[in-house]
Motif scaffolding. Sequence first.
Motif, PDB file in Angstrom:
ATOM      1  N   ASP A 121       0.836  -1.219   0.000  1.00 41.57           N
ATOM      2  CA  ASP A 121       0.000   0.000   0.000  1.00 41.57           C
ATOM      3  C   ASP A 121       0.864   1.260   0.000  1.00 41.57           C
ATOM      4  O   ASP A 121       0.504   2.280  -0.591  1.00 41.57           O
ATOM      5  N   THR A 122       1.998   1.185   0.703  1.00 39.61           N
ATOM      6  CA  THR A 122       2.907   2.344   0.731  1.00 39.61           C
ATOM      7  C   THR A 122       3.436   2.627  -0.676  1.00 39.61           C
ATOM      8  O   THR A 122       3.526   3.791  -1.098  1.00 39.61           O
ATOM      9  N   GLU A 124       1.901   2.010  -3.452  1.00 38.06           N
ATOM     10  CA  GLU A 124       0.808   2.624  -4.220  1.00 38.06           C
ATOM     11  C   GLU A 124       0.611   4.088  -3.838  1.00 38.06           C
ATOM     12  O   GLU A 124       0.407   4.946  -4.691  1.00 38.06           O
ATOM     13  N   GLU A 125       0.681   4.372  -2.538  1.00 33.18           N
ATOM     14  CA  GLU A 125       0.500   5.747  -2.083  1.00 33.18           C
ATOM     15  C   GLU A 125       1.645   6.638  -2.578  1.00 33.18           C
ATOM     16  O   GLU A 125       1.464   7.797  -2.930  1.00 33.18           O
ATOM     17  N   TYR A 126       2.819   6.052  -2.653  1.00 34.08           N
ATOM     18  CA  TYR A 126       3.985   6.788  -3.137  1.00 34.08           C
ATOM     19  C   TYR A 126       3.816   7.132  -4.625  1.00 34.08           C
ATOM     20  O   TYR A 126       4.157   8.224  -5.073  1.00 34.08           O
ATOM     21  N   LYS A 127       3.241   6.190  -5.363  1.00 33.36           N
ATOM     22  CA  LYS A 127       2.968   6.459  -6.788  1.00 33.36           C
ATOM     23  C   LYS A 127       1.979   7.622  -6.919  1.00 33.36           C
ATOM     24  O   LYS A 127       2.113   8.484  -7.770  1.00 33.36           O
ATOM     25  N   GLN A 128       0.981   7.595  -6.023  1.00 33.58           N
ATOM     26  CA  GLN A 128      -0.028   8.664  -6.056  1.00 33.58           C
ATOM     27  C   GLN A 128       0.608  10.018  -5.742  1.00 33.58           C
ATOM     28  O   GLN A 128       0.303  11.028  -6.381  1.00 33.58           O
ATOM     29  N   LEU A 129       1.510  10.042  -4.760  1.00 32.31           N
ATOM     30  CA  LEU A 129       2.219  11.287  -4.421  1.00 32.31           C
ATOM     31  C   LEU A 129       2.945  11.811  -5.652  1.00 32.31           C
ATOM     32  O   LEU A 129       2.968  13.011  -5.919  1.00 32.31           O
ATOM     33  N   ASP A 130       3.545  10.894  -6.385  1.00 36.46           N
ATOM     34  CA  ASP A 130       4.307  11.278  -7.565  1.00 36.46           C
ATOM     35  C   ASP A 130       3.387  11.831  -8.656  1.00 36.46           C
ATOM     36  O   ASP A 130       3.706  12.821  -9.309  1.00 36.46           O
ATOM     37  N   GLY A 452      -5.407  -0.051  13.324  1.00 38.12           N
ATOM     38  CA  GLY A 452      -5.816  -0.204  11.930  1.00 38.12           C
ATOM     39  C   GLY A 452      -7.247   0.196  11.665  1.00 38.12           C
ATOM     40  O   GLY A 452      -7.948   0.605  12.596  1.00 38.12           O
ATOM     41  N   PRO A 453      -7.718   0.040  10.439  1.00 34.46           N
ATOM     42  CA  PRO A 453      -6.968  -0.258   9.230  1.00 34.46           C
ATOM     43  C   PRO A 453      -5.861   0.781   8.995  1.00 34.46           C
ATOM     44  O   PRO A 453      -6.043   1.960   9.346  1.00 34.46           O
ATOM     45  N   ASP A 454      -4.749   0.331   8.393  1.00 38.10           N
ATOM     46  CA  ASP A 454      -3.551   1.161   8.368  1.00 38.10           C
ATOM     47  C   ASP A 454      -3.625   2.378   7.456  1.00 38.10           C
ATOM     48  O   ASP A 454      -2.664   3.139   7.375  1.00 38.10           O
ATOM     49  N   VAL A 455      -4.752   2.564   6.794  1.00 40.95           N
ATOM     50  CA  VAL A 455      -4.902   3.797   6.017  1.00 40.95           C
ATOM     51  C   VAL A 455      -5.367   4.951   6.910  1.00 40.95           C
ATOM     52  O   VAL A 455      -5.296   6.111   6.522  1.00 40.95           O
ATOM     53  N   TYR A 456      -5.843   4.641   8.118  1.00 44.24           N
ATOM     54  CA  TYR A 456      -6.321   5.697   9.015  1.00 44.24           C
ATOM     55  C   TYR A 456      -5.167   6.293   9.832  1.00 44.24           C
ATOM     56  O   TYR A 456      -4.216   5.574  10.163  1.00 44.24           O
ATOM     57  N   PRO A 457      -5.280   7.589  10.168  1.00 45.90           N
ATOM     58  CA  PRO A 457      -4.176   8.221  10.905  1.00 45.90           C
ATOM     59  C   PRO A 457      -3.971   7.598  12.276  1.00 45.90           C
ATOM     60  O   PRO A 457      -4.928   7.350  13.005  1.00 45.90           O
ATOM     61  N   PHE A 458      -2.723   7.349  12.598  1.00 46.52           N
ATOM     62  CA  PHE A 458      -2.391   6.777  13.902  1.00 46.52           C
ATOM     63  C   PHE A 458      -1.492   7.771  14.624  1.00 46.52           C
ATOM     64  O   PHE A 458      -0.342   7.984  14.249  1.00 46.52           O
ATOM     65  N   THR A 459      -2.056   8.410  15.662  1.00 47.46           N
ATOM     66  CA  THR A 459      -1.291   9.400  16.408  1.00 47.46           C
ATOM     67  C   THR A 459      -1.925   9.583  17.788  1.00 47.46           C
ATOM     68  O   THR A 459      -2.763   8.789  18.203  1.00 47.46           O
ATOM     69  N   LEU A 469       1.392   8.419  11.860  1.00 46.57           N
ATOM     70  CA  LEU A 469       1.704   7.280  10.995  1.00 46.57           C
ATOM     71  C   LEU A 469       0.424   6.822  10.304  1.00 46.57           C
ATOM     72  O   LEU A 469      -0.668   7.095  10.767  1.00 46.57           O
ATOM     73  N   SER A 470       0.588   6.108   9.228  1.00 44.89           N
ATOM     74  CA  SER A 470      -0.455   5.458   8.426  1.00 44.89           C
ATOM     75  C   SER A 470       0.161   5.336   7.049  1.00 44.89           C
ATOM     76  O   SER A 470       1.179   5.979   6.767  1.00 44.89           O
ATOM     77  N   VAL A 471      -0.462   4.550   6.204  1.00 46.61           N
ATOM     78  CA  VAL A 471       0.057   4.424   4.838  1.00 46.61           C
ATOM     79  C   VAL A 471       0.151   5.817   4.208  1.00 46.61           C
ATOM     80  O   VAL A 471       1.137   6.147   3.553  1.00 46.61           O
ATOM     81  N   TYR A 472      -0.843   6.640   4.437  1.00 45.90           N
ATOM     82  CA  TYR A 472      -0.881   7.980   3.851  1.00 45.90           C
ATOM     83  C   TYR A 472       0.035   8.944   4.607  1.00 45.90           C
ATOM     84  O   TYR A 472       0.868   9.624   4.018  1.00 45.90           O
ATOM     85  N   ASP A 473      -0.103   8.989   5.938  1.00 48.39           N
ATOM     86  CA  ASP A 473       0.575  10.024   6.727  1.00 48.39           C
ATOM     87  C   ASP A 473       2.082   9.801   6.874  1.00 48.39           C
ATOM     88  O   ASP A 473       2.840  10.761   6.957  1.00 48.39           O
ATOM     89  N   ALA A 474       2.517   8.541   6.963  1.00 49.95           N
ATOM     90  CA  ALA A 474       3.945   8.308   7.234  1.00 49.95           C
ATOM     91  C   ALA A 474       4.814   8.857   6.113  1.00 49.95           C
ATOM     92  O   ALA A 474       5.894   9.389   6.364  1.00 49.95           O
ATOM     93  N   LEU A 475       4.340   8.757   4.863  1.00 50.21           N
ATOM     94  CA  LEU A 475       5.132   9.304   3.756  1.00 50.21           C
ATOM     95  C   LEU A 475       5.332  10.807   3.943  1.00 50.21           C
ATOM     96  O   LEU A 475       6.363  11.360   3.589  1.00 50.21           O
ATOM     97  N   ARG A 476       4.331  11.428   4.522  1.00 46.36           N
ATOM     98  CA  ARG A 476       4.414  12.877   4.762  1.00 46.36           C
ATOM     99  C   ARG A 476       5.275  13.172   5.997  1.00 46.36           C
ATOM    100  O   ARG A 476       6.009  14.151   6.036  1.00 46.36           O
ATOM    101  N   SER A 477       5.180  12.323   7.021  1.00 46.90           N
ATOM    102  CA  SER A 477       5.980  12.548   8.232  1.00 46.90           C
ATOM    103  C   SER A 477       7.477  12.418   7.944  1.00 46.90           C
ATOM    104  O   SER A 477       8.290  13.035   8.620  1.00 46.90           O
ATOM    105  N   PHE A 478       7.832  11.602   6.963  1.00 42.18           N
ATOM    106  CA  PHE A 478       9.256  11.388   6.658  1.00 42.18           C
ATOM    107  C   PHE A 478       9.724  12.201   5.454  1.00 42.18           C
ATOM    108  O   PHE A 478      10.668  11.805   4.767  1.00 42.18           O
TER     109      PHE A 478
END
Length: 489
Positions: A121-122, A124-130, A452-459, A469-478
Amino acid sequence: TIHQKKYLINGEMQEWTGNTTEVFSTISSTESYEPTLLGSIPDMGEPEALRALDAALLAYNKGQGVWPTMHVRDRIDCMEKFVQQMETKRDEIVKLLMWEIGKSLPDSQKEFDRTVEYIRDTIEEYKQLDRDAAKFQKFDGVYAHIKRGPLGVILCLGPYNYPLNETFALLIPAIIMGNTTIFKPAKYGVLLITPLLEAFQNSFPKGVVNILFGRGRAVAAPIMQTGKIDVLALIGNSKSANALQDQHPKSNRLRLVLGLEAKNPAIILPDADLDLTINECLAGTLSFNGQRCTALKVIYVHEYIKEEFLRRFAEKVDSLKFGNPWDNGAKLTPLPEPDKPAYVQELIDDAVQKGAKIWNKKGGQQTHNYIWPAVLHPVTKEMRVYKEEQFGPVIPVVSFSDIQEPLDDMAESNYGQQVSLFGKDVYALAPLIDTLVNLVCRVNLNSSCQRGPDVYPFTGRKDSAQSTLSVYDALRSFSVRTFVAFKDS
Ligand code: G3H
């Protein structure tokens, strides 16, 4: 037995010749409950830690290294290669999860599969960011091409309760965003990283992933003291996080991605569906023996239904099956930390001495490596179990007559991750939810707390977390948003 002699720094698999530390499991096959020797790991120290840091710095090369400048497609190829190789190690890793941390077979399989899914999923989300970055924006005659860039060198430290899943929930997004990393597996759940060393080595350019073994203090502190770490990514306790943060000489420049303690409450209103509530509270308090940051760690029950709840809940707790992780239907399994039963016993003794009663017959019964969950009531502010994050099998129950009582406790707490709210009347629930979302970051309606589910924000709020953290948020946190701008001419 795995005597781990190999380690990975700067893309080289090296042979360890120094001291080693033995790794034991509290799961025993003898009558005397002798711990089982699982293997050993290198006992690394400052020299190896600084070599790992140098390798990560060189690979990042102040943003000009091969990895941070690599094309998105190529980075995705590396990550896909890694996850494909990881999938071939399922049986080995699941077995180690059971032996090293005592996680049940279904939960160990779930941890593995969830991690593979997280990586996919990460990607896929990274592709979407791109794809999003490819779009131009225009405001007031200024065009902007906005994308996300890496932050630098990241030190990742994961917890023992999810040694694969949560470590990778930090590591994988950190890597794919173009950062370089150093990571040290958790104390329990360390051997399960070893089947993946070769996959790391042959999937990523040298220096992108450097893996240290040994005691946290011995390897993480010297790295932090150099001031050359850009992000401290840690899931564990705030004491370790604070100690490491304090070592960094320029801590105002350090980004923190932290998942820490919580004392998530369940609040049970007078009209709650008791069958559902009891089942959810059982899973919430005792899944993996309560060793989850998201576990329910205190139950507030309305006076009106207190007696019935306590009686039925206590019976259910005693009906659970204790066994080894591979035993069919075992819900309660050996605790990986040898000193945990004694700690739980201290909490029980303290509460009982100050007036609490143990409501279930088996509560507090001990075998060598396990203590049966005790349902404690009445629990008051003077008792240690009221405030301490027990992270183990003991369940404090507090009764209330005015909803303001649990709300005040939550407002005063040092933590603020999640809450579970049980009730039926939507007119009573709606205003409560509005208040609760200002105290924690997730309100679970008629269900136990979970990540989970891991698409939801975890904080969490306060001492429970930093960043999300989350599939979506972690890419942004890092990563950080960077852009190229030009004017309409
Ligand atoms: O220990 C904290 C974990 O984030 C809990 O995750 O709710 O999926 O068990 P979980």
